[in-house]
Design an enzyme around this catalytic site. Structure first.
Site, PDB file in Angstrom:
ATOM      1  N   GLY A  21       0.840  -1.188   0.000  1.00 43.83           N
ATOM      2  CA  GLY A  21       0.000   0.000   0.000  1.00 43.83           C
ATOM      3  C   GLY A  21       0.873   1.233   0.000  1.00 43.83           C
ATOM      4  O   GLY A  21       2.097   1.154   0.133  1.00 43.83           O
ATOM      5  N   LYS A  27       1.470  -0.214   7.063  1.00 45.64           N
ATOM      6  CA  LYS A  27       2.239  -1.437   6.801  1.00 45.64           C
ATOM      7  C   LYS A  27       3.156  -1.786   7.967  1.00 45.64           C
ATOM      8  O   LYS A  27       3.176  -2.924   8.441  1.00 45.64           O
ATOM      9  CB  LYS A  27       3.063  -1.275   5.515  1.00 45.64           C
ATOM     10  CG  LYS A  27       2.233  -1.062   4.256  1.00 45.64           C
ATOM     11  CD  LYS A  27       3.100  -1.001   3.014  1.00 45.64           C
ATOM     12  CE  LYS A  27       4.061   0.181   3.021  1.00 45.64           C
ATOM     13  NZ  LYS A  27       3.373   1.492   3.031  1.00 45.64           N
ATOM     14  N   ASP A  94       9.925  -6.028   6.638  1.00 42.84           N
ATOM     15  CA  ASP A  94       9.401  -4.702   6.364  1.00 42.84           C
ATOM     16  C   ASP A  94      10.223  -4.057   5.241  1.00 42.84           C
ATOM     17  O   ASP A  94      11.393  -4.386   5.058  1.00 42.84           O
ATOM     18  CB  ASP A  94       9.460  -3.842   7.625  1.00 42.84           C
ATOM     19  CG  ASP A  94       8.522  -2.653   7.548  1.00 42.84           C
ATOM     20  OD1 ASP A  94       7.478  -2.760   6.883  1.00 42.84           O
ATOM     21  OD2 ASP A  94       8.818  -1.604   8.172  1.00 42.84           O
ATOM     22  N   GLU A  95       9.603  -3.139   4.522  1.00 42.71           N
ATOM     23  CA  GLU A  95      10.247  -2.449   3.384  1.00 42.71           C
ATOM     24  C   GLU A  95      10.821  -3.451   2.382  1.00 42.71           C
ATOM     25  O   GLU A  95      11.896  -3.262   1.795  1.00 42.71           O
ATOM     26  CB  GLU A  95      11.353  -1.511   3.881  1.00 42.71           C
ATOM     27  CG  GLU A  95      10.924  -0.538   4.970  1.00 42.71           C
ATOM     28  CD  GLU A  95       9.921   0.520   4.497  1.00 42.71           C
ATOM     29  OE1 GLU A  95       9.530   0.472   3.324  1.00 42.71           O
ATOM     30  OE2 GLU A  95       9.542   1.380   5.302  1.00 42.71           O
TER      31      GLU A  95
END
Length: 213
Positions: A21, A27, A94-95
């Site tokens: 998103g 997130k 993450d990322e």
């Protein structure tokens, strides 16, 4: 064998899930919550990140949550990293949009070969609305892909879908794919826009100025 063949009782395949998103959609918050929930059930996991907004090896959320994490560099083999630990049940990534495509393949190997659940979080596309290579590979390989949309709005009130890079209060159309920034008033910042205003390059400055009169 057929599509309806029986599955042994108790069998459970590991999963690769990708949550994506625009900026501000939650997130990193969900990544932290998921890590907390799995840990409470006695599962052992690793939390990975790359280019977090804090500039350090941690996962941070704009609502104030944070957790130390392992920084992913291009040369890091994620399969070797996980297998170097005694027992890992899941990995929070993450990322993940900033990982290499090879590292996304390694995440799939962790799921398929080693039975480790992988939960990846990241942007789908860059400031030009072009998909990140790692995100594209996640779309192709993930067992589940979910769009997160926690009321991120364009300045016009429509749902925000795309991240614009703003340099000197002008929307950039060219430049390096990865330039770390946030949504604050920095010289290089990002602003979430709807598709219409991203394509038009309209940051809403005139509308905002009018609203303050």
């Amino acid at each position: 064998m057929s599509a309806l063949s029986a599955v042994p009782l108790g069998a459970r395949d590991a999963v690769l899930k990708f949550y994506f998103g625009p900026m501000d959609c939650g997130k990193s918050t969900l990544a932290l919550q998921m890590n907390y929930n799995h840990g409470r059930q006695g599962r052992r996991g690793l939390v990975l990140t790359k280019h977090d907004r804090s500039g350090g090896p941690q996962v941070t959320s704009r609502i104030g949550l944070g957790l130390e994490a392992i920084e992913v560099v291009d040369a890091l083999d994620l399969t070797e990293l996980v297998l170097s630990h005694d027992r890992i049940d899941y990995v929070i990534c993450d990322e993940a949009c900033f990982y290499t495509v090879e590292q996304i393949e390694q995440l799939a190997d962790l799921v398929d070969v080693h039975g480790v659940d992988v939960y990846a979080f990241g942007l789908a596309s860059d400031f030009r609305s072009v998909m990140f290579p790692a995100a594209q590979r996640l779309f192709e390989l993930a067992d589940e892909v979910s769009r997160l949309q926690v009321e991120v709005l364009c300045w016009c009130g429509r749902p925000g879908q795309l991240n614009a890079r703003v340099v000197g209060e002008v929307m950039a159309r060219t430049g390096e794919q990865v330039v770390i920034g946030d949504t604050d008033a920095s010289a290089v910042r990002y602003q979430v826009l709807c598709r219409r205003h991203h394509r038009a390059g309209d940051l809403g400055a005139a509308e905002l100025a009018h609203a303050t009169l």
